[in-house]
Design a protein around this motif. Structure first.
Motif, short mmCIF file in Angstrom:
data_model
loop_
_atom_site.label_atom_id
_atom_site.label_comp_id
_atom_site.label_asym_id
_atom_site.label_seq_id
_atom_site.Cartn_x
_atom_site.Cartn_y
_atom_site.Cartn_z
N LEU A 152 0.82 -1.22 0.00
CA LEU A 152 0.00 0.00 0.00
C LEU A 152 0.85 1.27 0.00
N VAL A 155 0.89 2.87 -3.52
CA VAL A 155 -0.26 3.49 -4.16
C VAL A 155 0.18 4.86 -4.69
N ILE A 157 -0.24 8.60 -5.48
CA ILE A 157 -1.11 9.71 -5.11
C ILE A 157 -0.80 10.98 -5.90
N HIS A 171 4.57 7.80 -5.35
CA HIS A 171 4.02 6.79 -4.45
C HIS A 171 3.81 7.38 -3.05
N LEU A 172 2.81 6.86 -2.35
CA LEU A 172 2.48 7.34 -1.00
C LEU A 172 3.71 7.37 -0.10
N GLU A 173 4.53 6.35 -0.17
CA GLU A 173 5.73 6.25 0.67
C GLU A 173 6.63 7.47 0.56
N LYS A 219 -1.64 14.28 3.01
CA LYS A 219 -1.24 13.36 1.94
C LYS A 219 -1.54 11.91 2.33
N SER A 222 -5.08 11.27 1.62
CA SER A 222 -5.37 11.00 0.21
C SER A 222 -5.19 9.52 -0.11
N GLY A 223 -4.08 8.95 0.39
CA GLY A 223 -3.87 7.52 0.19
C GLY A 223 -4.92 6.68 0.88
N SER A 226 -8.21 6.38 -1.06
CA SER A 226 -8.18 5.37 -2.12
C SER A 226 -8.28 3.96 -1.55
#
Length: 296
Positions: A152, A155, A157, A171-173, A219, A222-223, A226
């Protein structure tokens, strides 16, 4: 069981009962010089705890895993690439060995004996150097078709956004990990600052630190939006070292998550902090071993 949580700096190993109780535990530095050194270190950590009561060993490793073959396909911060880990460690130890991604293992622990007890559909996110994920769907762990799912932290964003350590973009990371917070802290407060300092300053009322954590939290939201729209979970559990930011991070995350999630999911999902702390991965690794024995 013995559960082993393998990190980029330390190995946490423990004897764990079927109820998740920790009977004994040890910590060791992670040997990173080579694959051979790492495998030797893991074997030594387990052997120090072995006795006649131990029937299997579970490992939680920061790797993408093919559960069909027990292979660590690729790893973050440790030298394991295309290693048939389950077979190698099973031969070394002479015991049944199970393995899982470290965030999956932490999620299983939180579901069984932590913040997610009694929940059938749960998402775990671990915010550390990177961002890991774990899925509990329909009352059981979900790993995807080959066992490498629940990534995850990857994902997307932001289209064509910041380059991620994996080579992808946006990526979210790259936006909500402890590493991202370290970078934001250094930019705002100087080269000696890090995520821990950022959280301390925010707790002391520093407006710039609060603004940075709020933006990171948004942020994250946001992830999460989803994730909620995809899986419709009852609960999202946030763990890892950077989760120590608490409501400074989770408050803004919930706000944006509720904005982005669709009804009726936005009204039913809850976001909470993990309860098991640094022991989650070790306990979860032991549960992975129990799960494998039950399925045998």
């Amino acid at each position: 069981m013995i559960g082993v949580d393998v990190g980029g700096t330390k190995i946490l190993a423990g004897v764990v009962g079927s109820d998740g109780a920790i009977i004994a535990r040890r910590e060791y530095p992670t040997p990173l010089g080579s694959e051979q050194e790492l495998l030797d270190g893991l074997e030594a950590a387990v052997r120090e705890l072995l006795d006649a009561s131990v029937v299997a060993v579970g490992f939680g490793i920061p790797s993408r895993i093919d559960q069909r073959t027990g292979t660590a396909i690729g790893s973050v911060n440790i030298p394991l690439v295309d290693v048939p880990f389950r077979d190698v460690m099973g031969k070394r130890l002479g015991l049944p060995v199970a393995l899982d991604n470290d965030a999956n293992a932490a999620g299983i622990a939180e579901w069984r004996v932590g913040a997610g007890q009694g929940v059938d559909d749960m998402i775990m996110l671990t915010l550390g150097t990177g961002v890991g994920g774990g899925l509990i769907l329909g009352g059981r762990p979900y790993r995807g078709s080959i066992g490498a799912g629940a990534e995850l932290g990857h994902v997307v964003i932001v289209h064509d956004g910041v380059r991620c350590s994996c080579g992808g973009y946006g990526h979210l990371e790259s936006y909500v990990s402890g590493k991202a917070a370290d970078e934001a802290a250094r930019e705002a407060f100087g080269p000696a600052a890090d995520a821990h300092r950022l959280v301390r300053l925010a707790n002391e009322g520093d407006p710039q630190a609060n603004e940075i954590l709020t933006e990171i939290g948004r942020k994250l939201g946001s992830g999460l939006g989803s994730v909620v729209n995809t899986f419709d979970p009852e609960l999202i559990v946030i763990g890892g070292g950077f989760a120590a930011a608490g409501e400074l991070l989770l408050g803004p995350a919930r706000e944006v998550m509720h904005r982005e999630a669709l009804k009726p999911m936005q009204d039913s999902v809850k976001v909470v902090r993990a309860e098991l702390g640094t022991s989650a991965g070790m306990i979860g690794a032991a549960f992975v071993a129990f799960e494998a024995l039950d399925a045998a």
